[in-house]
Design an enzyme around this catalytic site. Structure first.
Site, mmCIF file in Angstrom:
data_model
loop_
_atom_site.group_PDB
_atom_site.id
_atom_site.type_symbol
_atom_site.label_atom_id
_atom_site.label_comp_id
_atom_site.label_asym_id
_atom_site.label_seq_id
_atom_site.Cartn_x
_atom_site.Cartn_y
_atom_site.Cartn_z
ATOM 1 C CG ASP A 1 -7.094 3.035 14.588
ATOM 2 O OD1 ASP A 1 -7.312 2.092 15.604
ATOM 3 O OD2 ASP A 1 -7.768 2.953 13.744
ATOM 4 C CG HIS B 1 -10.807 3.971 13.950
ATOM 5 N ND1 HIS B 1 -10.536 2.540 13.950
ATOM 6 C CD2 HIS B 1 -12.385 4.001 13.180
ATOM 7 C CE1 HIS B 1 -11.711 1.990 13.306
ATOM 8 N NE2 HIS B 1 -12.773 2.856 12.801
HETATM 9 C C1 GLO Z 1 -18.174 -1.080 10.428
HETATM 10 C C2 GLO Z 1 -17.518 -0.102 9.449
HETATM 11 C C3 GLO Z 1 -16.201 0.095 9.945
HETATM 12 C C4 GLO Z 1 -15.498 1.396 9.540
HETATM 13 C C5 GLO Z 1 -14.441 2.182 10.446
HETATM 14 C C6 GLO Z 1 -14.118 3.203 9.798
HETATM 15 O O1 GLO Z 1 -19.113 -1.742 9.987
HETATM 16 O O2 GLO Z 1 -17.229 -0.794 8.281
HETATM 17 O O3 GLO Z 1 -15.110 -0.786 10.078
HETATM 18 O O4 GLO Z 1 -15.265 1.264 8.171
HETATM 19 O O5 GLO Z 1 -14.643 2.149 11.735
HETATM 20 O O6 GLO Z 1 -14.930 4.460 9.915
#
Ligand code: GLO
Ligand code: MG
Length: 346
Positions: free
Chosen positions: A54, A51
């Protein structure tokens, strides 16, 4: 066990989670980011998903210069460890400005925040040397239908995607659909919706998708068919493999945990489409069970990878010729049993 072959693996720092759920607090002490990076490398993974925050924590309070500096420092650490950044995703669901949605908020100031934040995410991706921006559109949807104008929200989404595509001509947007949670209904619930909205943008070639197995299952769809569909358009640019036991909260279970046959079918679909040959990664968006002890904290990830590689062997050793003979004879009952016997082994 089969070698990783053309497949490269990754996960995100959030996949080493501490066990909190809506009914209880964390049950494991948070680990440092450096520890997570070191684990990733040690366990045979090649890249990390990020993210935006992150990569650069607390970025809302920081200047563009400071953000670029921190992102560059991270890139150096990643290079030193031989770890790639697979993608960067704007986290558009935490900040108070995203309470009523981000790109589709009813408040123009909040929509503007979401677009600015996405541009920062693109700057970070640039520093981390990835052209892939993942859009999990967490709050783009409604709790009650009358609260938003869904027709207008399509325009808002296109407007936001266009701003991102125009901001940096080298990036690609990979939409990660999910039908519900946290919303009652999301505006882009399936791969069909993602690829359709791509056509409304200023550069459809740069708008593709990411399939998450659990999200497809929550939409009542078959993840393997979703993979084939996206690949038919050349638009599967990333993948979150995991599993889901029925229509309930998003579980992010280890890959193959609930439905081994579906996992086998997903890998068959990846193989026949040459997924990974253009540099795409296999990511596991999985979480440890809340009961997990700290000494087993990586097991849901290493097990998912192991299951993937073992099933890859099963896919590659499947007797296609006999299977095709049964298809030609329309003997699907025998084909069904053949798959089951193959999965059970000797
Ligand atoms: C939630 C999502 C989340 C995304 C992550 C990347 O249901 O799967 O984990 O994959 O935020 O954008
Ligand atoms: Mg995901």
């Amino acid at each position: 066990m089969a070698k990783a072959h053309s497949y490269k693996f990754c996960f995100g720092p959030w996949n080493i989670s501490e066990g909190q759920d809506p009914y209880g607090p964390p049950v494991r002490q948070p680990q440092t980011f450096d520890w997570k990076l070191a684990q990733l490398k040690k366990h045979g993974f090649d890249a990390m998903m990020f993210h935006d925050d992150d990569a650069v924590p607390n970025l809302d309070g920081k200047s563009a210069k400071q953000i670029a500096k921190e992102a560059r420092e991270l890139k150096k650490r990643l290079d030193g460890l031989g770890i790639a950044a697979e993608m960067v995703a704007p986290r558009l669901w935490f900040h108070p400005n995203t309470i009523d949605g981000a790109y589709t908020s009813n408040d123009p100031k909040c929509r503007a925040y979401a677009i600015e934040r996405s541009k920062v995410c693109i700057d970070i991706a640039h520093e981390l040397d990835t052209d892939l921006i993942v859009l999990w559109l967490a709050r783009e949807g409604s709790y009650i239908r009358e609260s938003k104008n869904a027709r207008r929200c399509v325009d808002y989404l296109v407007e936001a995607f266009d701003k991102m595509l125009g901001y940096d001509k080298s990036i690609r947007l990979s939409i990660e659909p999910k039908p519900n949670e946290p919303m009652d209904h999301a505006y882009i619930p399936t791969i069909g919706h993602a690829l359709a909205i791509a056509q409304l943008t200023r550069d459809p070639k740069r708008v593709g998708c990411l399939i998450e197995s659990a999200h497809a299952i929550l939409a009542g769809l078959d993840p393997a068919d979703e993979i084939d569909f996206a690949c038919a358009f050349g638009k599967l640019w990333s993948l979150h493999l995991n599993d889901q036991n029925g229509l309930k909260y998003d579980q992010d279970r280890p890959f193959g945990c609930t439905n081994l046959r579906s996992a086998f079918d997903q890998i068959r679909a990846l193989e026949r489409n040459g997924y990974g040959k253009r540099g795409e990664y296999v990511c596991f968006d999985v979480h440890p069970f809340r009961t997990t002890k700290e000494e087993h904290w990586l097991d849901h990830l290493t097990n998912s990878r192991r299951t993937f590689l073992r099933l890859l062997e099963k896919v590659r050793s499947f007797d296609e010729k006999s299977a095709q003979a049964l298809v030609a004879d329309r003997n699907y009952q025998a084909l069904d049993q053949m798959v089951i016997e193959h999965l059970m082994g000797k």
